[in-house]
Design a protein around this motif. Structure first.
Motif, PDB file in Angstrom:
ATOM      1  N   ASP A   1     -28.293 -18.338  11.919  1.00 21.76           N
ATOM      2  CA  ASP A   1     -27.387 -17.509  12.892  1.00 21.76           C
ATOM      3  C   ASP A   1     -27.605 -16.106  12.377  1.00 21.76           C
ATOM      4  O   ASP A   1     -27.681 -15.222  13.318  1.00 21.76           O
ATOM      5  CB  ASP A   1     -26.131 -17.912  13.301  1.00 21.76           C
ATOM      6  CG  ASP A   1     -25.430 -17.178  14.256  1.00 21.76           C
ATOM      7  OD1 ASP A   1     -25.937 -17.450  15.481  1.00 21.76           O
ATOM      8  OD2 ASP A   1     -24.284 -16.477  14.274  1.00 21.76           O
ATOM      9  N   ALA A   2     -27.316 -15.762  11.419  1.00 19.47           N
ATOM     10  CA  ALA A   2     -27.275 -14.196  11.021  1.00 19.47           C
ATOM     11  C   ALA A   2     -28.680 -13.771  10.727  1.00 19.47           C
ATOM     12  O   ALA A   2     -28.609 -12.519  11.230  1.00 19.47           O
ATOM     13  CB  ALA A   2     -26.643 -14.252   9.675  1.00 19.47           C
ATOM     14  N   LEU A   3     -29.617 -14.564  10.861  1.00 24.64           N
ATOM     15  CA  LEU A   3     -30.989 -14.015  10.735  1.00 24.64           C
ATOM     16  C   LEU A   3     -31.565 -14.109  12.011  1.00 24.64           C
ATOM     17  O   LEU A   3     -32.230 -13.102  12.484  1.00 24.64           O
ATOM     18  CB  LEU A   3     -32.129 -15.189   9.754  1.00 24.64           C
ATOM     19  CG  LEU A   3     -33.469 -14.670   9.733  1.00 24.64           C
ATOM     20  CD1 LEU A   3     -33.782 -13.583   8.799  1.00 24.64           C
ATOM     21  CD2 LEU A   3     -34.195 -16.107   9.356  1.00 24.64           C
ATOM     22  N   LEU A   4     -31.046 -15.136  12.990  1.00 21.84           N
ATOM     23  CA  LEU A   4     -31.753 -15.099  14.319  1.00 21.84           C
ATOM     24  C   LEU A   4     -30.575 -15.090  15.348  1.00 21.84           C
ATOM     25  O   LEU A   4     -30.085 -16.035  15.974  1.00 21.84           O
ATOM     26  CB  LEU A   4     -32.567 -16.301  14.447  1.00 21.84           C
ATOM     27  CG  LEU A   4     -33.895 -16.190  13.774  1.00 21.84           C
ATOM     28  CD1 LEU A   4     -34.360 -17.595  13.656  1.00 21.84           C
ATOM     29  CD2 LEU A   4     -34.702 -15.359  14.060  1.00 21.84           C
ATOM     30  N   PRO A   5     -29.993 -14.036  15.649  1.00 21.91           N
ATOM     31  CA  PRO A   5     -28.336 -14.154  16.297  1.00 21.91           C
ATOM     32  C   PRO A   5     -28.612 -14.249  17.872  1.00 21.91           C
ATOM     33  O   PRO A   5     -27.913 -14.837  18.394  1.00 21.91           O
ATOM     34  CB  PRO A   5     -28.079 -12.589  16.070  1.00 21.91           C
ATOM     35  CG  PRO A   5     -29.028 -11.733  15.917  1.00 21.91           C
ATOM     36  CD  PRO A   5     -29.756 -12.688  15.021  1.00 21.91           C
ATOM     37  N   ASN A   6     -29.934 -14.170  18.364  1.00 22.83           N
ATOM     38  CA  ASN A   6     -30.295 -14.253  19.664  1.00 22.83           C
ATOM     39  C   ASN A   6     -31.096 -15.547  20.028  1.00 22.83           C
ATOM     40  O   ASN A   6     -31.593 -15.927  21.148  1.00 22.83           O
ATOM     41  CB  ASN A   6     -31.036 -13.101  20.393  1.00 22.83           C
ATOM     42  CG  ASN A   6     -32.381 -13.018  19.816  1.00 22.83           C
ATOM     43  OD1 ASN A   6     -32.776 -13.329  18.516  1.00 22.83           O
ATOM     44  ND2 ASN A   6     -33.419 -12.553  20.393  1.00 22.83           N
ATOM     45  N   ALA A   7     -30.940 -16.462  19.180  1.00 22.70           N
ATOM     46  CA  ALA A   7     -32.043 -17.775  19.007  1.00 22.70           C
ATOM     47  C   ALA A   7     -31.101 -18.863  20.184  1.00 22.70           C
ATOM     48  O   ALA A   7     -29.993 -18.873  20.427  1.00 22.70           O
ATOM     49  CB  ALA A   7     -31.879 -18.440  17.718  1.00 22.70           C
TER      50      ALA A   7
END
Length: 308
Positions: free
Chosen positions: A105-111
């Motif tokens: 989630d931190a790496l891809l917050p808009n996933a």
């Protein structure tokens, strides 16, 4: 009397804010042997990029996953940036990331997330077939990982699609149509039908590609006292143990570690075997002889052969 379609449980639920239509990474989350390959394969058939080294039948992004699992976050971020530049829609499937959802989630917050849930006994049995894992331990692990997904969903309220694997198999059109809408995909009719055909509750090619006991080999000769041939594992580097059967009765086990005997065996790999029957045993004329690698489910090539 026909059923009211609205009353049929088709096992698909979409949650979170769906107003944002900007294309975003699609992350497939599930436990190992829990249906993630089915979802990732369907996405690939719909034209979603699933990784430079993602291939049939598992569709796993090895490049991104290796960087993430080494905790090389600089390299991971570079790969993500590259994907976002090159592709309007791309996805990531790796079962192990179910244990690292906050980091994802931190790496891809808009996933956007597709969570796939499968019957835990089915998962454990598949791991038993593929990895020789113990059944109840496999069930407990699946339960633990599913609890992690529920905590993540409650805490983060992500844009997510929750899918029952069994229901997706029973109602593939409903699953596929919801997935296309959730991901903002407008496939061609051909892509839609190809993706639909990929949904298979018992994918034999996937099972064959992922079980560690998968072997290959061949019975080459037998006489009244000896049986010979070759055998090797496909997915692991150790000498195979071969069990020999006479008229469907097990008579012993031999390690296939002799020099290559030919007959289709790899030339530079010690995978030959010669099995000598125990004292008091002999191969009578017209006896049926077969062999298979221990824990495999398929006999070696040429099995069975008959003496004489």
């Amino acid at each position: 009397m026909p059923k009211n379609d609205a009353l049929i449980n088709k096992g698909v639920v979409v949650i979170g804010d769906q107003d944002d239509k900007i294309p975003s990474p699609i992350i497939v989350i599930g436990t190992a042997r829990g249906g993630t390959s089915m979802v990732a394969g369907v996405l690939a058939k719909l034209g979603v990029f699933m990784g430079d080294r993602a291939s049939h039948p598992v569709y796993e992004d090895v490049r991104l996953s290796e960087a993430f699992e080494k905790q090389d976050m600089a390299q991971t971020a570079l790969i993500v940036k590259e994907y976002q530049t090159r592709y309007a829609r791309w996805g990531w499937k790796r079962p192990s990331i179910i244990d690292h959802l906050d980091e994802v989630d931190a790496l891809l917050p808009n996933a956007r997330y597709v969570f796939i849930y499968k019957d835990i006994l089915s998962i454990a049995q598949r791991n038993s077939i593929s990895m020789l894992a113990e059944i109840t331990e496999g069930m407990d692990r699946a339960l633990s990982q599913y609890r992690k997904t529920l905590r993540f969903v409650r805490q983060k309220s992500p844009r997510a699609m929750l899918v029952s694997y069994e229901k997706a198999s029973a109602y593939p059109e409903a699953f596929l149509s919801t997935l296309e809408s959730f991901c903002g995909i407008s496939p061609s009719q051909e892509e839609h039908q190809t993706a639909l055909a990929f949904i298979d509750p018992e994918p034999e090619d996937y099972i064959e590609a992922t079980r560690i006991t998968k072997s290959q080999g061949k019975l080459l000769s037998c006489d009244s006292r000896r049986v010979s041939g070759w055998a090797r594992y496909v997915h692991k580097k150790q000498h195979a143990e071969v069990e020999v059967f006479v008229d469907d009765r097990s008579v012993g086990v031999v390690v296939a570690n002799e020099p290559s005997p030919g007959g289709g065996a790899p030339a530079n790999e010690p995978c030959g075997f010669t099995f000598t029957l125990p004292a008091g045993e002999s191969l009578s004329e017209d006896a049926s002889v077969r062999a298979r690698v221990v824990n495999d489910v398929v006999d070696l090539g040429n099995s069975p052969v008959r003496v004489g």
